[in-house]
Write a protein that holds these residues in place. Structure first.
Motif, PDB file in Angstrom:
ATOM      1  N   GLU A 115       7.748   3.772 -51.290  1.00 18.66           N
ATOM      2  CA  GLU A 115       8.846   3.051 -51.935  1.00 18.66           C
ATOM      3  C   GLU A 115      10.141   3.199 -51.133  1.00 18.66           C
ATOM      4  O   GLU A 115      10.876   2.223 -50.947  1.00 18.66           O
ATOM      5  N   ARG A 116      10.420   4.405 -50.632  1.00 24.19           N
ATOM      6  CA  ARG A 116      11.627   4.619 -49.814  1.00 24.19           C
ATOM      7  C   ARG A 116      11.557   3.794 -48.538  1.00 24.19           C
ATOM      8  O   ARG A 116      12.556   3.203 -48.117  1.00 24.19           O
ATOM      9  N   ALA A 117      10.386   3.748 -47.910  1.00 23.98           N
ATOM     10  CA  ALA A 117      10.231   2.965 -46.682  1.00 23.98           C
ATOM     11  C   ALA A 117      10.453   1.486 -46.963  1.00 23.98           C
ATOM     12  O   ALA A 117      11.081   0.783 -46.164  1.00 23.98           O
ATOM     13  N   GLN A 118       9.947   1.014 -48.097  1.00 20.52           N
ATOM     14  CA  GLN A 118      10.139  -0.387 -48.476  1.00 20.52           C
ATOM     15  C   GLN A 118      11.612  -0.691 -48.726  1.00 20.52           C
ATOM     16  O   GLN A 118      12.126  -1.716 -48.291  1.00 20.52           O
ATOM     17  N   GLU A 119      12.296   0.218 -49.411  1.00 23.31           N
ATOM     18  CA  GLU A 119      13.729   0.032 -49.670  1.00 23.31           C
ATOM     19  C   GLU A 119      14.524   0.019 -48.370  1.00 23.31           C
ATOM     20  O   GLU A 119      15.446  -0.777 -48.199  1.00 23.31           O
ATOM     21  N   ALA A 120      14.169   0.913 -47.436  1.00 21.68           N
ATOM     22  CA  ALA A 120      14.861   0.959 -46.153  1.00 21.68           C
ATOM     23  C   ALA A 120      14.639  -0.343 -45.378  1.00 21.68           C
ATOM     24  O   ALA A 120      15.583  -0.871 -44.780  1.00 21.68           O
ATOM     25  N   ASP A 122      13.951  -3.276 -46.697  1.00 20.12           N
ATOM     26  CA  ASP A 122      14.706  -4.312 -47.408  1.00 20.12           C
ATOM     27  C   ASP A 122      16.187  -4.243 -47.049  1.00 20.12           C
ATOM     28  O   ASP A 122      16.826  -5.275 -46.813  1.00 20.12           O
ATOM     29  N   GLN A 123      16.740  -3.039 -46.999  1.00 17.95           N
ATOM     30  CA  GLN A 123      18.159  -2.868 -46.680  1.00 17.95           C
ATOM     31  C   GLN A 123      18.442  -3.318 -45.242  1.00 17.95           C
ATOM     32  O   GLN A 123      19.449  -3.968 -44.978  1.00 17.95           O
ATOM     33  N   LYS A 124      17.537  -3.008 -44.324  1.00 12.38           N
ATOM     34  CA  LYS A 124      17.708  -3.415 -42.926  1.00 12.38           C
ATOM     35  C   LYS A 124      17.716  -4.940 -42.804  1.00 12.38           C
ATOM     36  O   LYS A 124      18.556  -5.511 -42.106  1.00 12.38           O
ATOM     37  N   ARG A 125      16.782  -5.599 -43.524  1.00  8.13           N
ATOM     38  CA  ARG A 125      16.753  -7.071 -43.497  1.00  8.13           C
ATOM     39  C   ARG A 125      18.030  -7.651 -44.097  1.00  8.13           C
ATOM     40  O   ARG A 125      18.584  -8.625 -43.585  1.00  8.13           O
ATOM     41  N   TRP A 126      18.523  -7.050 -45.162  1.00  6.69           N
ATOM     42  CA  TRP A 126      19.737  -7.524 -45.824  1.00  6.69           C
ATOM     43  C   TRP A 126      20.940  -7.381 -44.891  1.00  6.69           C
ATOM     44  O   TRP A 126      21.751  -8.292 -44.763  1.00  6.69           O
ATOM     45  N   MET A 127      21.042  -6.234 -44.212  1.00 10.36           N
ATOM     46  CA  MET A 127      22.167  -6.013 -43.305  1.00 10.36           C
ATOM     47  C   MET A 127      22.115  -6.999 -42.136  1.00 10.36           C
ATOM     48  O   MET A 127      23.144  -7.528 -41.708  1.00 10.36           O
ATOM     49  N   LYS A 128      20.918  -7.262 -41.630  1.00 10.68           N
ATOM     50  CA  LYS A 128      20.762  -8.223 -40.533  1.00 10.68           C
ATOM     51  C   LYS A 128      21.207  -9.613 -40.994  1.00 10.68           C
ATOM     52  O   LYS A 128      21.915 -10.321 -40.274  1.00 10.68           O
ATOM     53  N   PHE A 129      20.806  -9.986 -42.194  1.00  8.02           N
ATOM     54  CA  PHE A 129      21.214 -11.277 -42.766  1.00  8.02           C
ATOM     55  C   PHE A 129      22.742 -11.351 -42.892  1.00  8.02           C
ATOM     56  O   PHE A 129      23.363 -12.348 -42.519  1.00  8.02           O
ATOM     57  N   LEU A 130      23.353 -10.291 -43.420  1.00 10.43           N
ATOM     58  CA  LEU A 130      24.810 -10.281 -43.598  1.00 10.43           C
ATOM     59  C   LEU A 130      25.547 -10.385 -42.267  1.00 10.43           C
ATOM     60  O   LEU A 130      26.541 -11.117 -42.155  1.00 10.43           O
ATOM     61  N   ARG A 131      25.069  -9.643 -41.255  1.00 12.59           N
ATOM     62  CA  ARG A 131      25.722  -9.716 -39.935  1.00 12.59           C
ATOM     63  C   ARG A 131      25.683 -11.142 -39.397  1.00 12.59           C
ATOM     64  O   ARG A 131      26.659 -11.645 -38.870  1.00 12.59           O
ATOM     65  N   LYS A 132      24.530 -11.791 -39.542  1.00 11.17           N
ATOM     66  CA  LYS A 132      24.420 -13.176 -39.063  1.00 11.17           C
ATOM     67  C   LYS A 132      25.298 -14.103 -39.881  1.00 11.17           C
ATOM     68  O   LYS A 132      25.974 -14.976 -39.341  1.00 11.17           O
ATOM     69  N   ALA A 133      25.273 -13.920 -41.199  1.00 15.13           N
ATOM     70  CA  ALA A 133      26.048 -14.797 -42.084  1.00 15.13           C
ATOM     71  C   ALA A 133      27.551 -14.653 -41.850  1.00 15.13           C
ATOM     72  O   ALA A 133      28.291 -15.631 -41.934  1.00 15.13           O
ATOM     73  N   LEU A 134      27.996 -13.445 -41.548  1.00 14.06           N
ATOM     74  CA  LEU A 134      29.423 -13.207 -41.327  1.00 14.06           C
ATOM     75  C   LEU A 134      29.849 -13.454 -39.885  1.00 14.06           C
ATOM     76  O   LEU A 134      31.018 -13.361 -39.547  1.00 14.06           O
ATOM     77  N   GLY A 135      28.859 -13.744 -39.019  1.00 12.66           N
ATOM     78  CA  GLY A 135      29.171 -14.065 -37.634  1.00 12.66           C
ATOM     79  C   GLY A 135      29.409 -12.842 -36.779  1.00 12.66           C
ATOM     80  O   GLY A 135      29.982 -12.952 -35.697  1.00 12.66           O
ATOM     81  N   HIS A 136      29.010 -11.683 -37.241  1.00 12.03           N
ATOM     82  CA  HIS A 136      29.147 -10.479 -36.418  1.00 12.03           C
ATOM     83  C   HIS A 136      28.044 -10.439 -35.392  1.00 12.03           C
ATOM     84  O   HIS A 136      27.034 -11.123 -35.510  1.00 12.03           O
ATOM     85  N   GLU A 137      28.236  -9.597 -34.400  1.00 11.46           N
ATOM     86  CA  GLU A 137      27.260  -9.519 -33.321  1.00 11.46           C
ATOM     87  C   GLU A 137      25.886  -9.154 -33.861  1.00 11.46           C
ATOM     88  O   GLU A 137      25.739  -8.249 -34.654  1.00 11.46           O
ATOM     89  N   ASP A 138      24.902  -9.881 -33.380  1.00 14.16           N
ATOM     90  CA  ASP A 138      23.519  -9.586 -33.719  1.00 14.16           C
ATOM     91  C   ASP A 138      22.940  -8.799 -32.551  1.00 14.16           C
ATOM     92  O   ASP A 138      22.812  -9.324 -31.451  1.00 14.16           O
ATOM     93  N   ALA A 139      22.613  -7.546 -32.787  1.00 18.39           N
ATOM     94  CA  ALA A 139      22.151  -6.669 -31.710  1.00 18.39           C
ATOM     95  C   ALA A 139      20.902  -7.211 -31.032  1.00 18.39           C
ATOM     96  O   ALA A 139      20.676  -6.953 -29.858  1.00 18.39           O
ATOM     97  N   ASP A 140      20.110  -7.970 -31.748  1.00 14.64           N
ATOM     98  CA  ASP A 140      18.863  -8.470 -31.172  1.00 14.64           C
ATOM     99  C   ASP A 140      19.098  -9.590 -30.164  1.00 14.64           C
ATOM    100  O   ASP A 140      18.426  -9.668 -29.148  1.00 14.64           O
TER     101      ASP A 140
END
Length: 150
Positions: A115-120, A122-140
């Motif tokens: 469950e912790r791994a799944q939450e982590a 999910d949080q990583k995907r959410w942060m990646k989405f937010l960075r893209k949505a806000l126009g911040h640098e996408d490390a990838d």
């Protein structure tokens, strides 16, 4: 069965490491029901964690195995069986212990870890989405506002 033989059998089943090298019985009668114990344990263990839908089935099996272990141990303690029967009971108890050990290793800690791994994730995907949505640098990709104009 002689008293010292009974004590030897009881000591054997309670010994730390008694299950080392022991086999899980192919089949065993538990609470009057014949169970293919080895295949059940390997089926569950193959999954590494107990799926939510199987948790109740595994808990019920562990409870029944513990009850069966206690009943077999009491038969040895009562001493009203032959030494040969006591040997068979002790071997079955050690096999039950081996099965219980295998099933216990798949306890809630693995489910909590999953469950912790799944939450982590999910949080990583959410942060990646937010960075893209806000126009911040996408490390990838190396793009985004911070990456422009350099």
């Amino acid at each position: 069965m002689k008293e010292f033989e009974r004590k030897q059998l009881l000591e054997r089943i309670e010994r730390d490491g008694a299950t080392v090298g022991a086999d899980i019985p192919d089949e065993i009668t538990v609470q009057g029901e014949e169970i293919e114990l080895r295949s059940f344990v390997f089926e569950i263990k193959r999954r590494e964690t107990v799926p939510r839908g199987e948790r109740e089935r595994v808990d019920r099996a562990k409870k029944n195995l513990r009850r069966e272990r206690l009943q077999r141990k009491q038969r040895i303690e009562d001493g009203e069986v032959s030494y040969e029967e006591g040997e068979r009971l002790a071997s079955a108890i050690i096999g039950i212990d081996r099965a219980l050990n295998a099933l216990e290793q798949l306890g809630p800690a693995n489910l909590e870890q999953e469950e912790r791994a799944q939450e982590a994730a999910d949080q990583k995907r959410w942060m990646k989405f937010l960075r893209k949505a806000l126009g911040h640098e996408d490390a990838d990709s190396g793009t985004g506002r911070a990456g422009r104009g350099r």
